[in-house]
Motif scaffolding. Structure first.
Motif, mmCIF file in Angstrom:
data_model
loop_
_atom_site.group_PDB
_atom_site.id
_atom_site.type_symbol
_atom_site.label_atom_id
_atom_site.label_comp_id
_atom_site.label_asym_id
_atom_site.label_seq_id
_atom_site.Cartn_x
_atom_site.Cartn_y
_atom_site.Cartn_z
ATOM 1 N N HIS A 251 0.813 -1.197 0.000
ATOM 2 C CA HIS A 251 0.000 0.000 0.000
ATOM 3 C C HIS A 251 0.860 1.266 0.000
ATOM 4 C CE1 HIS A 251 -3.967 1.722 0.480
ATOM 5 N NE2 HIS A 251 -3.475 2.592 1.362
ATOM 6 N N ASN A 252 2.001 1.207 0.698
ATOM 7 C CA ASN A 252 2.846 2.393 0.817
ATOM 8 C C ASN A 252 4.054 2.364 -0.113
ATOM 9 O OD1 ASN A 252 1.532 3.888 3.135
ATOM 10 N ND2 ASN A 252 1.771 1.835 3.996
ATOM 11 N N ASP A 253 4.035 1.472 -1.091
ATOM 12 C CA ASP A 253 5.132 1.330 -2.058
ATOM 13 C C ASP A 253 6.500 1.188 -1.400
ATOM 14 O OD1 ASP A 253 3.419 1.449 -4.222
ATOM 15 O OD2 ASP A 253 3.350 3.646 -4.129
ATOM 16 N N ILE A 254 6.524 0.390 -0.338
ATOM 17 C CA ILE A 254 7.814 0.074 0.276
ATOM 18 C C ILE A 254 8.287 -1.236 -0.346
ATOM 19 C CG2 ILE A 254 8.975 -0.557 2.425
ATOM 20 C CD1 ILE A 254 6.818 1.133 3.875
ATOM 21 N N LEU A 255 9.512 -1.237 -0.817
ATOM 22 C CA LEU A 255 9.978 -2.446 -1.500
ATOM 23 C C LEU A 255 10.633 -3.405 -0.506
ATOM 24 C CD1 LEU A 255 11.442 -0.886 -4.753
ATOM 25 C CD2 LEU A 255 9.278 -2.067 -4.443
ATOM 26 N N ILE A 256 10.071 -4.583 -0.431
ATOM 27 C CA ILE A 256 10.701 -5.604 0.410
ATOM 28 C C ILE A 256 10.886 -6.852 -0.424
ATOM 29 C CG2 ILE A 256 9.796 -4.745 2.601
ATOM 30 C CD1 ILE A 256 7.727 -7.065 2.396
ATOM 31 N N ASP A 257 11.714 -7.745 0.074
ATOM 32 C CA ASP A 257 11.979 -8.961 -0.680
ATOM 33 C C ASP A 257 11.929 -10.175 0.248
ATOM 34 O OD1 ASP A 257 12.489 -10.473 -2.858
ATOM 35 O OD2 ASP A 257 14.670 -10.283 -2.717
#
Lengths: 323, 522
Positions: free
Chosen positions: B73-79
C-alpha cells in the motif's frame, strides 16, 4: 423380632488372632492377585473405545467378527455379549481424535447387513484423558483417606484414626483383589464404588468405636479387650441389621440394575461384606495392639475437662471484673 | 400438649419435599425439575482439546499478511517475505523506509522486531503467545456456542475445562444423523482465506513438490470438488475470515446454493486494493485448506463482498454459512473424550434402576416393619420423606441425576435406615435394662446421636472428595449421596424423634413393647 439380644459379651478379641490370620491371608492373596493378574483398566482409565450395539434378535457375534475383520480399525477389538444375547459390546484399545469422523458411523457401515441393529452407546476416551482420570482417581482415594484420618484423630484419638484407616486399607485391598479376580473392567463407576465402600466401612467402624469410647469413659472395667468385647456385642445387632438392609439393596441393584451398573454393584457387594467384617475383627484388635490405655485416656479426658473448667472460671472472673 | 418443634420442622420438610419433588415425579411443565444426565436421557458428551500452537502459527501468518499489505500500500519495496519457524522474515530494499516501517510495527501490539542490517525478523512476545493461546480457547468456546445456538438444540452446554479443554454436552440429540451434523458443525474450522494464485509457476503445480513450492513462498492446496486438481497459491493469504462480517446462503443463476460473504471495512479495503492491482490474475477462495474456486479477477472489487460456490445441498450450505458467520476456530480442535448414549439405552437404564430402587425399597420397608413394628413404621415414614427431600433438593439446585446418581439414591435407601436402626437398638437396650419407654426414647436418641453424627460426617468427607475429583456422572453420584446424608439427618433423627414426641402420651400409657419396638417384655 429380635436376633441379638444382649446377654453377655462375646469374646471377640479372644478370636482376633484367627481373624487377623484370615485377614492377612486375604489381603496378601489380593496383592498377589493384583501383582500377577492386575487390574483390568477400562476405557475411562486406559483410554480406548466402546461401541454398544443392540440387535432385534440374538446378536450374530460370529458374523459381526467376520464383518469387522476387514477393517484394520478393529484389529484386536473384543466383541462380547453385554447383559443379554441381543446386546453386544465392541471394545477397542485405540481412540480416534477426529471430531468429524465417528467410530459409531464407521461401525454402523461395517456391520451393515448383519441384521437389524441399533448403536446405543459410543464411548471414546483419549489416552491423555485416561491418564488424567487415573491420577485423579488415586488422588481422590488418598485425599478421602487423609480427610478421614484427620477427622477421626480429632474426634477420637490418633490410635482410633490409625486403626480405622488400617481397616479401610484392608477393605479396599480385598475389594480390589476381588475385582481383579473376576476381571471386572475398572472404570469410574468402580472407583465410585470403592470410595463408597470407604465411607460405608468407616461408618461401621465409627459406630463400634463410638461404643468403645463410651465404654472406656463409663464402665468400671479396666481391661481394654473386655470393653471392646462388650462394645462390639452391644453394636452387633445394629451392624448386622444395617449391613443386611444395605446388602439387600445392593443385591437388588446387582440383580436388576442393568448391565451398566453391574460393576458398581458387584464392587459394593464385596465391600459391604468385607466392611462389616473388618469393623468387628480388624479395626478393634489394632486398637488393642497399639497399646491404647484406658487409664491414661481417662487421665487425659480429666485433664481436658479441668482445663475447660479453669478457662470457664477465668472467663467468669474476667467478665465479673475480677482479675 | 407440649410444643413439639421437631414435628413442625419435619412436617415443613415433608411439605417442602413433596411440593418441590412433584414436578420431577409427575413431569409437569411448571416448576423446577431434576435434569436427567446424558446417560439417562441420551445425548452427546464431548471433551475437546484445542491445538493452541496452531493459533500462534496462524497469528504469525496474518502478521505476515499485514506486513505485505502495508508495504504494498505504501510502495515500500521488500523482498523474500516468508514465515520461518515462528517469525516473519523479510529484507528491506530501501533503507529510507526504515522509519515508516518501525512506526508501523509500533502500532501492532505484542510483536518483537529484530533488525540485522536490512534483514527483519518479526516475532510475537512471550506474553502475546500466551495470550493468543488463551484467546484461541475462549474464542473456540464462543464460536462453538454460537454455532450450536443456531443449530437449534435444547440447552447445549459449552464450557471451559482446565487450561485448554472444552466440554460440550448436547442433551437433545436423538438420532445418529443429528449427532453427525452437530459434530460436523462443531469441528468445522470454517477458516476462510483469500489467496493469490502464483501465476508464474501455476502451470508446474502437478510436478512440483511441497518443499519446492515452499521455497518460492507458495503452498499446494487441493481443490474442494475435483480431487485430482491442485492449486499453487501464495503462502501468505491476502486476508482471512477474521475480517468477515456476514455469511448467507444465496443462489446462483443455475439456482444452486452459494454462500455470499461480506467483509468489514478493513477487509474491504485490502480486498479492493488487491483486486485493483491484480486484474487478470486468479484469486483462490480457500476454505479449511481447500480451494473452492479460483476465478479470474475482471476488475477491482470494491464493497467487500464475495461468493463461495461449491456443490452443496441447501442444508450443507446453511451449516457452512452458520460456521462462517459464527467465526472461524483460531485453532483446530480434537476429540479427547466422547460419550454418546442413545435415548433407548437411557430409558432402559432408568427402567432398570427404578426396578432396583423399588425392589430395594420394598425389602427394606418390609424388613423394618417385621423387625421393629411401630418403630419400623416410623423409620419408614422418615425414609419416604427422605426420598422426597432428595428429589426436591436436587430439583431446586438444578442438580443432574445420572446413572450412578440413581445408584446413590438406591444406596441411600439402604443406608438411611441406619440412623433409625442405631436409635432403635439403643432404645431396646435401655428397655432391656428396665427403663420406662418414655425415658428410653429420650435417652436412646441422645446416646445414639454422637455415633450417628461421626458416622455421617465421615461419609460426607468421602463424598465431598468424590465430588471435588470426580467428573460428570461421578459428581452426580457424590451429590446424591451428600444430599441423602444431610436429608437423612433431618428426617431420621429429627423427624422420627418428633413423631415419638407426638405419640408420647400413648407411649407412656402403653406397656406393649412388642407393638412399639418389636421386643417381648424383659
Amino acid at each position: 423380632m429380635e436376633f441379638f439380644r444382649y446377654t453377655r459379651p462375646f469374646n471377640f478379641m479372644g478370636r482376633s488372632k484367627i481373624a487377623i490370620a484370615i485377614s492377612i491371608i486375604l489381603v496378601l492373596s489380593s496383592y498377589a492377585m493384583l501383582a500377577t493378574k492386575g487390574l483390568n483398566y477400562g476405557i475411562d482409565f486406559a483410554g480406548g473405545t466402546i461401541v454398544q450395539v443392540k440387535y432385534k434378535g440374538a446378536a450374530p457375534i460370529d458374523k459381526m467378527r467376520e464383518q469387522l475383520k476387514s477393517n484394520p480399525l478393529y484389529d484386536g477389538a473384543s466383541i462380547t455379549e453385554f447383559g443379554s444375547p441381543q446386546e453386544v459390546v465392541i471394545r477397542m484399545k485405540t481412540s480416534s481424535s477426529s471430531v468429524g469422523q465417528d467410530i459409531g458411523d464407521v461401525t454402523r457401515a461395517a456391520l451393515k447387513g448383519s441384521g437389524d441393529f441399533e448403536i446405543r452407546r459410543v464411548d471414546i476416551v483419549g489416552p491423555k484423558v485416561g491418564s488424567e482420570l487415573r491420577e485423579k482417581g488415586v488422588m481422590s482415594l488418598v485425599l478421602a483417606i487423609l480427610g478421614i484420618l484427620v477427622y477421626v484423630a480429632f474426634r477420637f484419638e490418633w490410635r482410633f484414626a490409625v486403626a480405622s484407616v488400617a481397616a479401610l486399607v484392608h477393605d479396599v485391598s480385598i475389594s480390589l483383589g476381588a475385582i481383579s479376580l473376576v476381571g471386572l473392567d475398572v472404570n469410574l463407576d468402580v472407583l465410585a464404588a470403592v470410595l463408597t465402600i470407604l465411607g460405608y466401612s468407616l461408618n461401621d467402624t465409627i459406630i463400634v468405636f463410638d461404643r468403645i469410647r463410651e465404654g472406656v469413659v463409663e464402665t468400671k472395667e479396666l481391661e481394654l479387650s473386655e470393653v471392646i468385647n462388650d462394645s462390639i456385642t452391644r453394636t452387633l445387632s445394629r451392624t448386622t441389621l444395617t449391613s443386611l438392609t444395605t446388602f439387600f439393596v445392593v443385591l437388588t441393584l446387582f440383580l436388576f440394575g442393568g448391565e451398566i451398573i453391574n460393576a458398581f454393584s458387584f464392587t459394593m457387594l464385596v465391600g459391604v461384606v468385607v466392611g462389616t467384617y473388618s469393623s468387628i475383627f480388624v479395626a478393634s484388635p489394632i486398637l488393642l495392639w497399639f497399646g491404647f490405655d484406658i487409664k491414661s485416656y481417662r487421665a487425659k479426658l480429666a485433664e481436658k475437662e479441668k482445663r475447660e473448667l479453669e478457662k470457664e472460671k477465668m472467663r467468669a472472673q474476667y467478665e465479673g471484673g475480677v482479675v | 400438649m407440649k410444643f413439639n418443634y421437631r414435628i413442625i420442622i419435619f412436617a415443613v420438610a415433608i411439605i417442602f419435599g413433596i411440593t418441590f419433588s412433584l414436578p420431577s415425579i409427575l413431569q409437569t411443565d411448571k416448576g423446577a425439575k431434576i435434569t436427567l444426565g446424558l446417560d439417562l436421557q441420551g445425548g452427546l458428551h464431548m471433551l475437546l482439546g484445542v491445538k493452541t500452537d496452531e493459533a500462534v502459527v496462524s497469528r504469525i501468518k496474518s502478521l505476515a499478511s499485514s506486513v505485505k499489505h502495508f508495504t504494498d500500500h505504501n510502495d515500500i519495496l521488500i523482498d523474500s517475505l516468508s514465515v520461518k519457524e515462528s517469525s516473519v522474515v523479510f529484507s528491506l530494499l530501501d533503507s529510507d523506509d526504515t522509519k515508516s516501517l518501525s512506526e508501523f510495527f509500533k502500532k501492532i501490539k505484542g510483536v518483537k522486531v529484530d533488525v540485522k542490517g536490512e534483514n527483519y525478523t518479526v516475532s510475537l512476545t512471550q506474553e502475546e503467545i500466551v495470550k493468543t493461546k488463551q484467546q484461541a480457547v475462549t474464542q473456540a468456546i464462543e464460536t462453538i456456542r454460537n454455532r450450536l445456538d443456531q443449530f437449534g438444540l435444547a440447552e447445549p452446554i459449552v464450557a471451559r475445562q482446565g487450561e485448554d479443554k472444552i466440554l460440550v454436552e448436547l442433551p437433545g440429540i436423538k438420532t445418529q444423523e443429528e449427532e453427525q451434523r452437530a459434530r460436523e458443525l462443531i469441528s468445522r474450522a470454517a477458516k476462510l482465506e483469500l489467496m493469490a494464485v502464483d501465476e508464474d509457476r501455476a502451470a508446474r503445480v502437478n510436478t512440483m513438490s511441497r518443499p519446492e513450492a515452499s521455497s518460492f513462498g507458495d503452498v499446494i492446496l487441493p481443490d474442494a470438488q475435483h480431487k485430482e486438481v491442485k492449486h499453487l497459491v501464495k503462502e501468505i493469504p491476502i486476508l482471512d475470515g477474521g475480517m468477515l462480517t456476514d455469511a448467507r446462503v444465496g443462489f446462483d443463476k443455475n439456482n444452486r446454493p452459494v454462500i455470499s460473504f461480506t467483509l468489514n471495512s478493513e477487509g474491504a479495503q485490502i480486498f479492493g486494493d488487491f483486486t485493483g492491482k491484480n486484474v487478470g490474475n486468479h484469486l483462490a477462495i480457500v476454505l479449511d485448506g481447500k480451494v473452492y474456486s479460483a476465478p479470474v479477477i475482471n476488475e477491482r472489487i470494491g464493497g467487500g463482498s464475495g461468493q463461495i460456490s461449491g456443490n452443496y445441498s441447501v442444508a450443507e450450505a446453511q451449516d457452512l454459512a452458520i460456521a462462517l458467520r459464527s467465526g472461524a476456530l483460531l485453532a483446530p480442535i480434537y476429540l479427547m473424550e466422547k460419550r454418546s448414549v442413545g435415548p433407548s439405552l437411557g430409558a432402559d437404564s432408568i427402567r432398570d434402576s427404578m426396578m432396583a430402587l423399588t425392589g430395594g425399597f420394598v425389602l427394606v420397608f418390609g424388613f423394618m416393619i417385621v423387625y421393629y413394628r411401630m418403630a419400623g413404621i416410623i423409620a419408614n415414614i422418615a425414609l419416604v420423606a427422605n426420598l422426597f427431600l432428595i428429589i426436591a433438593i436436587m430439583a431446586l439446585f438444578g442438580a443432574t441425576l445420572t446413572l450412578p446418581g440413581m445408584a446413590g439414591i438406591v444406596l441411600t435407601v439402604g443406608m438411611a435406615v441406619d440412623s433409625n436402626v442405631i436409635i432403635s437398638e439403643r432404645i431396646r437396650e435401655l428397655l432391656y435394662n428396665g427403663v420406662s419407654m418414655k425415658k428410653a426414647i429420650k435417652e436412646g436418641y441422645s446416646n445414639a446421636m454422637r455415633a450417628i453424627l461421626d458416622a455421617n460426617i465421615t461419609t460426607l468427607i468421602a463424598s465431598v472428595v468424590l465430588y471435588a475429583y470426580g467428573t460428570g456422572a461421578i459428581k452426580g453420584f457424590a451429590i446424591t449421596i451428600s444430599i441423602g446424608i444431610l436429608a437423612s439427618m433431618l428426617t431420621a433423627i429429627l423427624g422420627t424423634h418428633g413423631i415419638y414426641d407426638m405419640l408420647e402420651s400413648r407411649v407412656e400409657k402403653s406397656k406393649n413393647y412388642l407393638f412399639w419396638f418389636g421386643i417381648k417384655e424383659k
